[in-house]
Design an enzyme around this catalytic site. Structure first.
Site, short mmCIF file in Angstrom:
data_model
loop_
_atom_site.label_atom_id
_atom_site.label_comp_id
_atom_site.label_asym_id
_atom_site.label_seq_id
_atom_site.Cartn_x
_atom_site.Cartn_y
_atom_site.Cartn_z
N HIS A 7 0.83 -1.22 0.00
CA HIS A 7 0.00 0.00 0.00
C HIS A 7 0.85 1.25 0.00
O HIS A 7 2.04 1.21 0.32
CB HIS A 7 -0.97 0.03 1.18
CG HIS A 7 -0.34 0.02 2.54
ND1 HIS A 7 -0.07 -1.13 3.22
CD2 HIS A 7 0.08 1.03 3.35
CE1 HIS A 7 0.47 -0.84 4.39
NE2 HIS A 7 0.59 0.47 4.50
N HIS A 79 3.95 7.10 3.93
CA HIS A 79 4.87 5.96 3.78
C HIS A 79 4.40 5.04 2.67
O HIS A 79 3.27 5.14 2.21
CB HIS A 79 5.04 5.19 5.10
CG HIS A 79 3.80 4.48 5.58
ND1 HIS A 79 2.91 5.04 6.45
CD2 HIS A 79 3.31 3.24 5.31
CE1 HIS A 79 1.93 4.18 6.71
NE2 HIS A 79 2.15 3.08 6.03
N GLU A 130 7.60 0.92 5.17
CA GLU A 130 7.03 -0.10 6.04
C GLU A 130 7.25 -1.45 5.36
O GLU A 130 7.09 -1.56 4.14
CB GLU A 130 5.52 0.16 6.22
CG GLU A 130 4.80 -0.86 7.08
CD GLU A 130 3.31 -0.55 7.24
OE1 GLU A 130 2.75 0.19 6.42
OE2 GLU A 130 2.72 -1.08 8.21
CO CO Z 1 1.06 1.27 6.34
#
Ligand code: CO
Length: 134
Positions: A7, A79, A130
């Site tokens: 994502h 992020h 991440e």
């Molecule tokens: Co995230």
């Protein structure tokens, strides 16, 4: 080591307005808001054919998103999340290469119920990364 883009997370100053824009202007599949008290955010997931967008909005006084929105009042990309098969192996390899893992260095359970870690943006072209074990 890294796999699919899981994502892209976008911090937004108005969660409902952002969700409505993705729904009605971009005609995307927009989920319901979910509070994530462990992460200090309210999240809306947007499902795209090849990845997801997460709209992030601060939850609570010490939300990690709060300072970001003060610096970026119109919102912005917060992020990106890459998938890995083995998060502990990925962490150890990254640490050995000199990359900094944020927090305790131990994976936390992320918004999708899977272990995640964050890497220092200064070690990755100014981008908070991440990693999520899938
Ligand atoms: Co995230």
């Amino acid at each position: 080591m890294i796999g699919r883009l899981n994502h892209v997370a976008i911090a937004v100053p108005d969660l409902n307005a952002a969700a409505e824009q993705y729904r009605s202007v971009l005609c995307a599949k927009v989920g319901a808001p979910q509070d994530e008290p462990d992460h200090g955010v309210t999240v809306i997931f947007i499902e795209l054919p090849n990845t997801k967008i997460e709209l992030l909005y601060p939850l609570g006084e010490d939300s990690p998103i709060k300072g970001f929105l003060e610096k970026n009042p119109a919102g912005g990309i917060h992020h990106i999340c890459y998938e890995v098969d083995d998060i502990l192996a990925a962490r150890d390899r990254l640490k050995a290469s000199g990359a900094r893992v944020l927090g305790s260095g131990e994976p936390k359970i992320g918004a999708h119920g899977k272990p995640v870690l964050f890497l220092h943006p200064k070690d990755f072209q100014g981008t908070l990364v991440e990693l999520e074990q899938v």
